[in-house]
Scaffold this active site. Structure first.
Site, PDB file in Angstrom:
ATOM      1  N   CYS A 186     108.011 -46.507 -26.750  1.00  0.00           N
ATOM      2  CA  CYS A 186     109.139 -47.012 -27.508  1.00  0.00           C
ATOM      3  C   CYS A 186     110.431 -46.419 -26.969  1.00  0.00           C
ATOM      4  O   CYS A 186     110.444 -45.660 -26.007  1.00  0.00           O
ATOM      5  CB  CYS A 186     108.994 -46.633 -28.981  1.00  0.00           C
ATOM      6  SG  CYS A 186     107.380 -46.978 -29.680  1.00  0.00           S
ATOM      7  N   GLU A 236     102.952 -41.270 -26.080  1.00  0.00           N
ATOM      8  CA  GLU A 236     101.572 -41.261 -26.540  1.00  0.00           C
ATOM      9  C   GLU A 236     101.086 -39.819 -26.664  1.00  0.00           C
ATOM     10  O   GLU A 236     101.381 -38.982 -25.804  1.00  0.00           O
ATOM     11  CB  GLU A 236     100.647 -42.002 -25.556  1.00  0.00           C
ATOM     12  CG  GLU A 236     101.039 -43.439 -25.277  1.00  0.00           C
ATOM     13  CD  GLU A 236     100.879 -44.360 -26.470  1.00  0.00           C
ATOM     14  OE1 GLU A 236     100.124 -43.998 -27.403  1.00  0.00           O
ATOM     15  OE2 GLU A 236     101.507 -45.425 -26.481  1.00  0.00           O
TER      16      GLU A 236
END
Length: 610
Positions: free
Chosen positions: A2, A80
């Site tokens: 993101c 992540e």
């Protein structure tokens, strides 16, 4: 994966700051095309642009959670957490429950349980911000290698942050300015950018492996991870076995996703090893991708590329039984899209190297949301000439600069005096060496091996990781980097070069660890660099663009560069001597850098403060 953005200010009410942070967040829409959200509070507003990869329905951000006493914390997170399942299980033993399957909720809960010490427990690539309403403090954290970018800047009594400079520059209180240090970063240490320096005046990049806490009492930054110098006692066989075990574990964690996963497969040992391990972990449910720019004249015509990638990549794909797709790039593509890296990076880029990689990522994104890359293997295992050749390792500055000129030779004389490029480089090199851990009793040769490794990890590698992140996220693709793993780096920092190039073979450790899972022809293939555009037609068309730039009396690049020095370099016949943004710059890349520098100054409306 993101994009994140936000604004915290302890001296004013930010309840109505939503529109500003929305503008900041929208600049990051390519990084997160699935959703853009903003969370406001009296003294902090967080923004998030989401690319859904894990728990597609339940991982929305910014995410808010309360502690057991009712105190609220909010998180905006890019990246992540590969060990989120293990952390989730551990947090469960502390009495925490979860409403989603996302690594986002695990990360937020880890902060509630362990505070800033949660950073030490994370395995992943990440950049995140947490606003703690209990203490009115903002926490920024970046992964150990800086795979994920995170910038920040002071505006008044407040602090801005964002995944890319463009997010910060969308705030009305931060103009785009360039001072003498910024000029030096762009021209003197362009391939060894100073950790933490954001190039734009007033903009900082949170250093890899660091965290920052900002509150009413000021801003504090510290490292939460650094390499340590330890003895290595294992022989070649035991060392290669250990590397194999680490790589199996690393790749096994990094293929976890709720979306299609692919790999970047050139047919070299690095990407081939990652692809083979990923194919095993996913039971063959994998696609691989490569790029083919216009040839300079066939295999062997380029000393950096002694063999073509295609046959080796096909050999690997066939052996593994996976699909392989090649993106063909033309001269027209490279000329017409030469500045694609500029818009992705917010800085002048690497010309056709950026364009071809961007086009590769466009292809991958049509099939996958996540891809694994072989980047960082050369730095870890000793695959570069500057890590091996005594002329380079004995150089009195960054070893890759040996025998290379930098773009600062093109500066105007008045600018050069203000910038002092050689002094800037010398000071940055001195600081870099001061960071290298030492082990008592090691001789000078072994100490130098550690220095070269550390320089590669902290000064050389960040440029490659930044390029890969910014170009992939510009098309909404998450690229993971298994070789940029802190356990692997710590282990290999302690391994002497004699073992890394056992028997005189570069990257012998990685080759041995990969033997048996790849065809021998691939395991033994000599290094072949990422394909740069060396086509004569490309060079001439880029030269033409620079000649047009020289003819433009209003070209902003000549506020920094000397017009006649550039003219001589471009028309003198030997374009090979024209300096560029990388040590192995081709004429096309060097020409592109001049054009991109001009467009950057103009497009970002950069004001010079010299």
């Amino acid at each position: 994966m993101c994009g994140i953005a936000g604004w915290a200010d302890w001296s004013r009410d930010l309840t109505d700051s939503g529109p500003v942070v929305e503008r900041m967040t929208k600049t990051l829409a390519p990084r997160g095309p699935d959703a853009q959200e903003v969370w406001p509070s009296p003294h902090a507003t967080l923004g998030h642009s989401r690319l859904a990869v894990i728990d597609l329905d339940g991982g929305a951000q910014p995410m808010v959670r309360t502690d057991r006493a009712g105190g609220r914390v909010a998180l905006t997170f890019s990246g992540e957490i590969y060990n989120f399942r293990e952390l989730r299980a551990e947090l469960g033993t502390h009495g925490w429950s979860f409403e989603t399957r996302s690594d986002t909720e695990v990360l937020l809960t880890a902060y509630l349980q362990w505070g800033t010490d949660c950073a030490r427990r994370l395995d992943g690539m990440y950049a995140f911000a947490i606003w703690d309403e209990r203490t009115r403090e903002l926490l920024l954290v970046r992964d150990r290698f800086g795979v994920k970018p995170l910038y920040h800047a002071r505006v008044g009594e407040g602090l801005l942050f964002g995944s890319e400079p463009k997010a910060l520059l969308a705030h009305p209180g931060l103009p785009a300015e360039l001072d003498a240090e910024g000029v030096a970063e762009l021209t003197a240490v362009v391939r060894a950018r100073t950790p933490g320096h954001g190039t734009f005046r007033g903009v900082r990049e949170l250093r890899p492996g660091h965290l920052l806490v900002a509150g009413e009492n000021g801003v504090r930054e510290r490292a939460y991870w650094e390499l340590e110098a330890r003895p290595h006692t294992e022989d070649f066989t035991a060392t290669s076995d250990h590397v194999r075990e680490l790589l199996h574990d690393i790749v096994g964690h990094q293929v976890v996703a709720d979306v299609p996963v692919g790999t970047l497969l050139s047919g070299g040992i690095d990407s081939s090893a990652v692809t083979a391990l990923a194919a095993r972990a996913l039971n063959g449910e994998l696609a691989s991708f490569a790029v083919s720019p216009p040839s300079a004249g066939g295999a062997g015509s380029d000393a950096w590329r002694p063999s073509e990638d295609g046959p080796y990549a096909a050999l690997v794909a066939d052996a593994l039984g996976i699909r392989h797709e090649v993106t063909d790039v033309t001269v027209d593509d490279l000329v017409e899209r030469f500045d694609i890296g500029l818009h992705a990076r917010d800085l002048p880029g690497w010309g056709d190297l950026d364009t071809s990689m961007y086009m590769l990522f466009e292809t991958v994104r049509r099939h996958c949301t996540v891809a694994l890359s072989g980047e960082a293997a050369d730095e870890m295992f000793g695959g570069y000439l500057w890590q091996l050749d005594p002329d380079f390792t004995g150089h009195d500055s960054f070893p890759w600069t040996h025998g290379r000129s930098r773009p600062d030779v093109l500066l105007r004389e008045d600018v050069r005096r203000l910038v002092d490029p050689r002094g800037h480089e010398a000071e940055r090199y001195r600081r870099a060496l001061a960071e290298v851990p030492r082990l008592a009793g090691e001789d000078a040769a072994r100490r130098r091996e550690r220095e070269v490794f550390h320089l590669g990890i902290t000064r050389w590698l960040p440029g490659l990781l930044d390029r890969q992140d910014r170009l992939s996220m510009a098309v909404g693709l998450e690229v993971r980097v298994p070789f940029a793993d802190h356990r692997l780096a710590q282990y290999l920092f302690d391994v002497p070069m004699a073992l890394k190039r056992h028997g005189g073979t570069p990257k012998a450790l990685l080759r041995e660890a990969s033997r048996g899972i790849l065809p021998d022809a691939v395991v033994d293939r000599p290094k072949s660099a990422y394909p740069a555009g060396r086509n004569d037609a490309l060079v001439e068309r880029m030269r033409g663009k620079v000649l047009d730039l020289l003819a433009d009396p209003h070209a902003r690049v000549f506020d920094l560069l000397d017009r006649e020095t550039v003219r001589t370099a471009v028309t003198g016949g030997d374009l090979g001597s024209l300096p560029g943004p990388i040590t192995a710059a081709t004429p096309a890349i060097s020409l592109s850098y001049l054009l991109e520098l001009d467009r950057w100054l103009d497009h970002y409306d950069v004001r010079l403060v010299l």
